[in-house]
Design a protein around this motif. Structure first.
Motif, PDB file in Angstrom:
ATOM      1  N   GLN A 194     -34.714  85.529  51.398  1.00  0.00           N
ATOM      2  CA  GLN A 194     -36.094  85.314  50.935  1.00  0.00           C
ATOM      3  C   GLN A 194     -36.168  85.393  49.418  1.00  0.00           C
ATOM      4  O   GLN A 194     -36.864  84.610  48.770  1.00  0.00           O
ATOM      5  CB  GLN A 194     -37.019  86.346  51.565  1.00  0.00           C
ATOM      6  N   GLN A 195     -35.421  86.342  48.835  1.00  0.00           N
ATOM      7  CA  GLN A 195     -35.402  86.464  47.382  1.00  0.00           C
ATOM      8  C   GLN A 195     -34.831  85.202  46.743  1.00  0.00           C
ATOM      9  O   GLN A 195     -35.336  84.715  45.728  1.00  0.00           O
ATOM     10  CB  GLN A 195     -34.576  87.687  46.973  1.00  0.00           C
ATOM     11  N   SER A 196     -33.789  84.634  47.355  1.00  0.00           N
ATOM     12  CA  SER A 196     -33.193  83.406  46.822  1.00  0.00           C
ATOM     13  C   SER A 196     -34.161  82.241  46.912  1.00  0.00           C
ATOM     14  O   SER A 196     -34.255  81.421  45.995  1.00  0.00           O
ATOM     15  CB  SER A 196     -31.904  83.086  47.590  1.00  0.00           C
ATOM     16  N   ARG A 197     -34.899  82.169  48.046  1.00  0.00           N
ATOM     17  CA  ARG A 197     -35.871  81.074  48.196  1.00  0.00           C
ATOM     18  C   ARG A 197     -36.958  81.150  47.130  1.00  0.00           C
ATOM     19  O   ARG A 197     -37.510  80.132  46.726  1.00  0.00           O
ATOM     20  CB  ARG A 197     -36.498  81.122  49.591  1.00  0.00           C
ATOM     21  N   GLU A 198     -37.278  82.358  46.682  1.00  0.00           N
ATOM     22  CA  GLU A 198     -38.311  82.525  45.659  1.00  0.00           C
ATOM     23  C   GLU A 198     -37.749  82.471  44.253  1.00  0.00           C
ATOM     24  O   GLU A 198     -38.452  82.762  43.277  1.00  0.00           O
ATOM     25  CB  GLU A 198     -39.033  83.863  45.876  1.00  0.00           C
TER      26      GLU A 198
END
Length: 518
Positions: A30-34
């Protein structure tokens, strides 16, 4: 450095078994997607994996590790990324082996500083997340084995919740100056004979509260919250003060939205999720499964339609991941001040479906009717005993000068009222729902408009072709099929004569408008 700090927070959470490796991997994705805009700790709190209080203590542990490293290494040394995450075994924290050494770093250009590998994080180097020392023999075994000094906050309470869940409990009561009690199949049962002393109860309960929740508890004397216990699940909770001390009640929330079949509900209820506008109400007394039924209907919409769903709850109970629909869940007190304020804002947030945890007051009911009348599908719960009382309750909260207008709005926007009770099964294997279903067809709408809601009962009795069913008919069917005892059905019946019992004088249905002052 920021990436390494994030990874260390994840490793600490894994070390103390606050999260699983799969959960950490999902948060990292999720952090990478953001685009790395937010830290892992923040995302773990937002996802409900850990509390804000636990994050603060993990950050304190992280700072201590950096302090020790700075004292043990040369001033010029820098930190390199840590070794890959390793699975967390079921062994106690005290015996968790250190992670594997960091692999050699690739050659660097001449003249650049050489980063020293980060020393392995052994248990002796990893500062424990401090908790208050365990009090002497407050909650007896098996609920209270000694709490190790390195136990994470909430360990005492998590043990109690785990023990109760293994006994099949739906609600867990932790009371100061009283034994631990649980509700199983609708009945309250004492799980331990020993008394929980007030100091122990307060210490165990406060460990799971965030600073904001503790402040609200100290200011108001009670606080609602949703507590996530790693490895156990989520619990809708209420903490409150009483004369003996601090008490808390925890209701287990299923990890996934339930289906109608899992709840033992008739699959015909699924058709009420096909409405695209109007008001769908799920009613009944406290603890009758209203929230679960509402969640099952929302899950049907989420799986079958392409809509925007907004839920307004206090607190957020069952988590609804976005499937075919876009789902946004808002919590009163955390994301918004009141139900009414969130509902007013929702009308400008392009929703297709609005789910309201509870219709509590005049303003919320008024806005729900407005939303249903303006082309939205509104699903909500209400604490009333049957369909007729539900209609009269909605009408009764409005002042007399608005009654005619509200009757017209309700007659046009109401789609269905599902009133339910949970009764213990005759075989002792859980509970079963008895339903009263009122479909708001043209005849029902006319009766609402013409101040004749008392005649709706006759429509219920002859409306089976429209999918209607009275509560007594549902109870009678459960008795005939041998699912529920006749004596149990009589406790909920509104017409005992149908069960061969002479009727007693019962209070008449409240007149519309009688509850305006309530």
């Amino acid at each position: 450095m920021a990436g390494h700090e994030d990874l260390l927070i994840g490793r600490l959470a894994l070390h103390y078994k606050l999260i699983t490796e799969d959960q950490l991997a999902e948060v990292t994705r999720q952090q990478s997607r953001e685009g790395g805009q937010r830290k892992i700790g923040e995302l773990m709190v937002e996802s409900g994996l850990i509390s804000a209080r636990r994050l603060e203590q993990l950050l304190a542990a992280q700072r201590e590790i950096f302090r020790r490293q700075a004292a043990a290494t040369a001033p010029a040394a820098t930190l390199t990324p840590a070794s890959p995450l390793r699975p967390v075994t079921a062994t106690p924290i005290a015996s968790v082996p250190p992670p594997a050494p960091v692999p050699p770093t690739p050659p660097r250009p001449a003249g650049s500083p050489v980063a020293q590998p980060m020393p392995p994080l052994t248990v002796s180097e990893m500062p424990p997340i401090a908790v208050s020392p365990a009090p002497p023999a407050a909650i007896p075994s098996p609920l209270s084995p000694p709490v190790a000094p390195a136990a994470a906050p909430g360990a005492r309470l998590d043990r109690i919740l785990d023990y109760a869940l293994r006994q099949g409990a739906s609600d867990i009561h932790v009371h100061s100056g009283a034994p631990l009690e649980v509700r199983r199949h609708g009945r309250l049962i004492a799980m331990e004979s020993a008394i929980i002393d007030p100091a122990t109860a307060e210490r165990a309960i406060r460990e799971v509260l965030t600073p904001e929740q503790q402040s609200a508890l100290d200011e108001h004397g009670q606080v609602d919250l949703a507590y996530s216990a790693p490895g156990l699940g989520r619990f809708r909770s209420n903490v409150y003060r009483q004369r003996r001390g601090l008490d808390a009640v925890f209701r287990a929330i299923p990890p996934q939205p339930p289906t109608l079949s899992e709840l033992g509900m008739p699959l015909s209820l699924a058709r009420f999720a096909n409405f695209h506008q109007g008001l769908v109400l799920v009613t009944g007394p406290s603890g009758c499964g209203k929230s679960s039924t509402l969640a099952a209907m929302l899950n049907i919409i989420n799986e079958e339609r392409r809509d925007h769903i907004i839920t307004i709850e206090d607190p957020i109970e069952i988590l609804h991941p976005s499937k075919r629909c876009l789902v946004n869940q808002r919590q009163v007190g955390h994301h918004t001040a009141t139900f009414a304020r969130a509902l007013r804002a929702a009308l400008r947030e392009d929703p297709d479906v609005i789910a309201i945890g509870e219709l509590r007051d005049l303003e919320t009911i008024s806005l729900a009717l407005t939303a249903a009348e303006t082309g939205h599908l509104v699903l909500a719960t209400l604490h009333t005993n049957n369909a007729i009382r539900t209609i009269n309750r909605i009408l009764g909260v409005f002042p007399p000068n608005q009654q005619d207008q509200v009757r017209t709005m309700l007659s046009e926007s109401l789609r269905v009222v599902i009133s339910q009770r949970l009764l213990p099964r005759l075989d002792g294997m859980g509970r079963v729902a008895a339903l009263e279903i009122l479909v708001a067809n043209r005849a029902v709408g006319n009766l609402i408009r013409d101040h004749k809601t008392f005649q709706i009962r006759s429509v219920l009795q002859v409306g089976s072709s429209h999918g209607m069913c009275s509560l007594d008919a549902s109870l009678l069917e459960l008795v005939k099929s041998g699912v529920v005892a006749r004596e149990e059905a009589l406790k909920h019946s509104e017409d005992p004569a149908r069960f061969g019992v002479a009727p007693t004088s019962a209070p008449a249905e409240p007149a519309p408008g009688a509850g305006a002052s309530a």
